[in-house]
Structure formats: structure tokens, C-alpha cells
Design an enzyme around this catalytic site. Structure first.
Site, PDB file in Angstrom:
ATOM      1  N   ASN A 147     -12.668  -0.621  -5.485  1.00 22.72           N
ATOM      2  CA  ASN A 147     -13.510  -0.977  -6.482  1.00 22.72           C
ATOM      3  C   ASN A 147     -14.947   0.030  -5.944  1.00 22.72           C
ATOM      4  O   ASN A 147     -15.689  -0.230  -5.075  1.00 22.72           O
ATOM      5  CB  ASN A 147     -14.040  -2.237  -6.054  1.00 22.72           C
ATOM      6  CG  ASN A 147     -15.200  -3.048  -6.551  1.00 22.72           C
ATOM      7  OD1 ASN A 147     -15.648  -2.329  -7.601  1.00 22.72           O
ATOM      8  ND2 ASN A 147     -15.645  -4.133  -6.201  1.00 22.72           N
ATOM      9  N   TRP A 148     -15.198   0.996  -6.863  1.00 23.71           N
ATOM     10  CA  TRP A 148     -16.234   2.128  -6.670  1.00 23.71           C
ATOM     11  C   TRP A 148     -17.505   1.402  -6.990  1.00 23.71           C
ATOM     12  O   TRP A 148     -18.524   2.162  -6.716  1.00 23.71           O
ATOM     13  CB  TRP A 148     -16.042   3.154  -7.631  1.00 23.71           C
ATOM     14  CG  TRP A 148     -14.911   4.064  -6.959  1.00 23.71           C
ATOM     15  CD1 TRP A 148     -14.188   3.934  -5.879  1.00 23.71           C
ATOM     16  CD2 TRP A 148     -14.317   5.124  -7.563  1.00 23.71           C
ATOM     17  NE1 TRP A 148     -13.099   4.766  -5.889  1.00 23.71           N
ATOM     18  CE2 TRP A 148     -13.351   5.643  -6.706  1.00 23.71           C
ATOM     19  CE3 TRP A 148     -14.413   5.894  -8.594  1.00 23.71           C
ATOM     20  CZ2 TRP A 148     -12.462   6.893  -7.103  1.00 23.71           C
ATOM     21  CZ3 TRP A 148     -13.754   7.006  -9.141  1.00 23.71           C
ATOM     22  CH2 TRP A 148     -12.644   7.301  -8.339  1.00 23.71           C
ATOM     23  N   LYS A 149     -17.762   0.192  -7.748  1.00 23.42           N
ATOM     24  CA  LYS A 149     -19.169  -0.245  -8.172  1.00 23.42           C
ATOM     25  C   LYS A 149     -19.725   0.599  -8.689  1.00 23.42           C
ATOM     26  O   LYS A 149     -19.317   1.264  -9.452  1.00 23.42           O
ATOM     27  CB  LYS A 149     -19.707  -0.946  -6.607  1.00 23.42           C
ATOM     28  CG  LYS A 149     -18.765  -1.792  -5.841  1.00 23.42           C
ATOM     29  CD  LYS A 149     -19.321  -2.485  -4.712  1.00 23.42           C
ATOM     30  CE  LYS A 149     -18.285  -3.480  -3.827  1.00 23.42           C
ATOM     31  NZ  LYS A 149     -18.697  -4.108  -3.042  1.00 23.42           N
ATOM     32  N   HIS A 184     -16.312 -11.357  -8.970  1.00 19.62           N
ATOM     33  CA  HIS A 184     -16.784 -10.844  -7.709  1.00 19.62           C
ATOM     34  C   HIS A 184     -18.034 -11.469  -7.409  1.00 19.62           C
ATOM     35  O   HIS A 184     -18.845 -11.721  -8.297  1.00 19.62           O
ATOM     36  CB  HIS A 184     -16.762  -9.199  -7.961  1.00 19.62           C
ATOM     37  CG  HIS A 184     -17.041  -8.487  -6.791  1.00 19.62           C
ATOM     38  ND1 HIS A 184     -18.168  -8.388  -6.140  1.00 19.62           N
ATOM     39  CD2 HIS A 184     -16.166  -7.667  -5.862  1.00 19.62           C
ATOM     40  CE1 HIS A 184     -18.011  -7.736  -4.836  1.00 19.62           C
ATOM     41  NE2 HIS A 184     -16.800  -7.289  -4.880  1.00 19.62           N
ATOM     42  N   GLU A 213     -20.820 -10.052  -6.132  1.00 20.61           N
ATOM     43  CA  GLU A 213     -22.096  -9.251  -6.703  1.00 20.61           C
ATOM     44  C   GLU A 213     -22.213  -9.896  -8.150  1.00 20.61           C
ATOM     45  O   GLU A 213     -23.255  -9.703  -8.583  1.00 20.61           O
ATOM     46  CB  GLU A 213     -21.702  -8.045  -6.645  1.00 20.61           C
ATOM     47  CG  GLU A 213     -21.704  -7.326  -5.087  1.00 20.61           C
ATOM     48  CD  GLU A 213     -21.016  -6.215  -4.747  1.00 20.61           C
ATOM     49  OE1 GLU A 213     -20.561  -5.417  -5.629  1.00 20.61           O
ATOM     50  OE2 GLU A 213     -20.867  -6.017  -3.391  1.00 20.61           O
ATOM     51  N   GLU A 268     -12.274 -12.400  -0.610  1.00 22.29           N
ATOM     52  CA  GLU A 268     -13.431 -11.576   0.024  1.00 22.29           C
ATOM     53  C   GLU A 268     -14.692 -12.566   0.475  1.00 22.29           C
ATOM     54  O   GLU A 268     -15.361 -12.853  -0.293  1.00 22.29           O
ATOM     55  CB  GLU A 268     -14.019 -11.099  -1.265  1.00 22.29           C
ATOM     56  CG  GLU A 268     -13.015  -9.816  -2.057  1.00 22.29           C
ATOM     57  CD  GLU A 268     -13.650  -8.425  -2.599  1.00 22.29           C
ATOM     58  OE1 GLU A 268     -13.085  -7.484  -2.098  1.00 22.29           O
ATOM     59  OE2 GLU A 268     -14.412  -8.964  -3.244  1.00 22.29           O
ATOM     60  N   GLY A 320     -19.282  -5.139   2.582  1.00 22.86           N
ATOM     61  CA  GLY A 320     -20.094  -4.189   2.905  1.00 22.86           C
ATOM     62  C   GLY A 320     -20.744  -4.328   4.166  1.00 22.86           C
ATOM     63  O   GLY A 320     -22.022  -3.650   4.519  1.00 22.86           O
ATOM     64  N   SER A 380     -15.166  -5.005   3.843  1.00 26.25           N
ATOM     65  CA  SER A 380     -15.249  -4.023   5.164  1.00 26.25           C
ATOM     66  C   SER A 380     -13.756  -4.002   5.474  1.00 26.25           C
ATOM     67  O   SER A 380     -13.435  -3.490   6.861  1.00 26.25           O
ATOM     68  CB  SER A 380     -16.104  -4.762   6.087  1.00 26.25           C
ATOM     69  OG  SER A 380     -17.439  -4.747   5.795  1.00 26.25           O
TER      70      SER A 380
HETATM   71  P1  PGA Z   1     -16.291  -3.392   0.883  1.00 26.43           P
HETATM   72  O1  PGA Z   1     -16.455  -3.869  -0.508  1.00 26.43           O
HETATM   73  O2  PGA Z   1     -14.931  -2.894   1.104  1.00 26.43           O
HETATM   74  O3  PGA Z   1     -17.402  -2.329   0.673  1.00 26.43           O
HETATM   75  O4  PGA Z   1     -16.797  -4.304   2.007  1.00 26.43           O
HETATM   76  C1  PGA Z   1     -15.447  -4.593  -0.996  1.00 26.43           C
HETATM   77  C2  PGA Z   1     -15.531  -5.339  -2.287  1.00 26.43           C
HETATM   78  O5  PGA Z   1     -16.720  -5.681  -2.651  1.00 26.43           O
HETATM   79  O6  PGA Z   1     -14.644  -5.555  -3.037  1.00 26.43           O
END
Ligand code: PGA
Length: 248
Positions: free
Chosen positions: A9-11, A93, A95, A165, A171, A211
């Protein structure tokens, strides 16, 4: 037998050239590791470019809650994703839930659009630290999933991937203990059994996300109910990402 799954997931990261270079490496790697399903979720503007050569490895980070075509500025329809040959989409997600105010109804509409078009759905769920401290995390996850589990037919379960998650892990470099991860994944597996029956539920991959990196991936992936990972920050560097893929 479930095929292990890794999502990158490159966001909102990377430009087109870097994305192409990564996908070139990935398609070579996938030829020698065909037993793993590896999907990259790049920034939306590059999906079209990348789909010309790499559609088998592509997913979308977002999709509109309205299906078909509509007067909705800035949105992307599931039929447009399908037209590009995109294989998966991420829905729910945290976010998107927090920064774009997506509630359970919107998340469910997006998920339904994906499944109706026979696309793979990566459905994210996860609790906050507050919920975890209260000890109500299992019930929290159940409530995030209940609309989806009630509305989809067992036959569509083959297109479903669940990503657990925990919000406090995304993150942050902090992860739950291996026992906590396995307990949650076991809970998810039993919710799936209850909703779809044993056979259909056993096709659903359950990923850990938050993470996950080249150091902890092997231990996490060795848990009985973990079928892979959804990787954010650690998917941006090819060498790190391939170490995580090798751990699966
Ligand atoms: P992260 O993000 O691996 O940077 O914690 C995972 C995600 O949000 O899918």
C-alpha cells in the site's frame, strides 16, 4: 488451500518512473514465486500507466461508493478500475475513515460495488488504542465487519481478503504481540465461518497490517491464521519489500 497474499500500500507516495521500475522487478520476482499473490496499490494517477503492462499485480487504494458513471468530481468508478484490468481495491482503511470521514455505510457501499463487479476486495478493520485498552477490541472488529458479512453471499467470499490493521500500529513501528495478532485473526476466522460456513470461509485470506517490516514479518507470517500482510512504509523500498515477500 489459501494462496498467501502480500499487498504493497504505497498511499500518496512515488512518481510514475519509480513505480514502473518497481513493478518490473516485481513481475520478474513473481515468475519465480508463483505460489504467492503480490499486489501493489499505487497512487491513483499511475494506475492507467501501470495497467498497460502490469495489471495482474495492481490494486486501487480507493473506489467511489456510487457504482457506474455519475456526476461526482474527483471520484473513480469501479467500472473504470475494471476497464483497466485492476484486480483488487482497498476499502475501509483507517486513513480513509478518519481523514475522509468514511463511515461504515460508505465503506459497505464501496465494498459492495467491488464485489458486484467481481473484483477482489481488501477490507480493512482495526481498533484504536483506546478500544484495545478497554478490552472491547473483538466486539469492535465484529461491528466493523457485520454489515459486510451479512450482505455478501458465500459464493462471493472467494473475492474477499480481510486486513486486520490496528490503528495504533499503522506507521508507528509498534505492533501487537504475536499472541494478540493470532487471537484477533482467530476471531476473524470464526466470524467468517459463522457468516459463510466452513468451506467458503476457509478461502478468505486474513492479512496483518501495521508496521510489518523485514524484521518482524517472518514471525507474524508463521502464525496459523495469518495469510500474509498489507505493507505500507516498508513496501516503498524494493529490497525491504522483497525480504518481506521472501518471509511469506
Ligand atoms: P504501515 O501501513 O505498514 O506503514 O504501518 C500499513 C497500512 O496502512 O496499510
Amino acid at each position: 488451500m489459501r494462496k498467501p497474499f502480500i499487498g504493497a500500500n504505497w498511499k500518496m507516495n512515488r512518481l510514475g518512473g519509480q513505480s514502473t521500475e518497481f513493478l518490473e522487478r516485481l513481475s520478474a520476482y513473481a515468475k519465480v514465486q508463483p505460489e504467492k499473490e503480490i499486489i501493489v496499490f499505487p497512487s491513483m494517477p499511475y494506475l492507467s500507466l501501470l495497467s498497460q503492462n502490469f495489471s495482474d499485480f495492481l490494486g486501487a487504494q480507493n473506489v467511489c461508493h456510487t457504482a457506474g458513471f455519475a456526476a461526482l468530481t474527483g471520484e473513480t468508478s469501479v467500472v473504470q478500475l475494471k476497464d483497466l484490468g485492476i484486480k483488487y481495491g482497498i476499502v475501509g482503511h483507517s486513513e480513509r475513515r478518519f481523514s475522509f470521514y468514511e463511515n461504515d455505510d460508505i465503506v459497505l457501499q464501496k465494498a459492495t460495488n467491488m464485489l458486484n463487479e467481481n473484483l477482489g476486495l481488501v477490507f480493512c478493520c482495526g481498533e484504536s488504542m483506546e478500544v484495545r485498552k478497554e478490552g472491547s477490541h473483538l466486539g469492535w472488529i465484529e461491528s466493523q465487519l457485520q454489515g459486510l458479512l451479512k450482505s455478501i453471499k458465500p459464493a462471493a467470499a472467494k473475492n474477499l481478503v480481510i486486513a486486520y490493521e490496528p490503528l495504533w500500529s499503522i506507521g508507528t513501528g509498534i505492533i501487537p504481540s504475536l499472541q494478540e495478532i493470532e487471537a484477533m485473526h482467530l476471531h476473524l476466522r470464526s466470524l467468517l465461518h459463522h457468516a459463510f460456513g466452513e468451506e467458503a470461509a476457509s478461502d478468505v485470506r486474513i492479512l496483518y497490517g501495521g508496521s510489518c517490516n523485514e524484521k518482524n514479518a517472518k514471525d507474524i507470517f508463521s502464525l496459523p491464521n495469518v495469510d500474509g500482510g498489507l505493507i505500507g512504509g516498508a513496501s516503498l523500498d524494493w529490497n525491504t519489500f522483497v525480504t518481506i515477500c521472501d518471509a511469506l
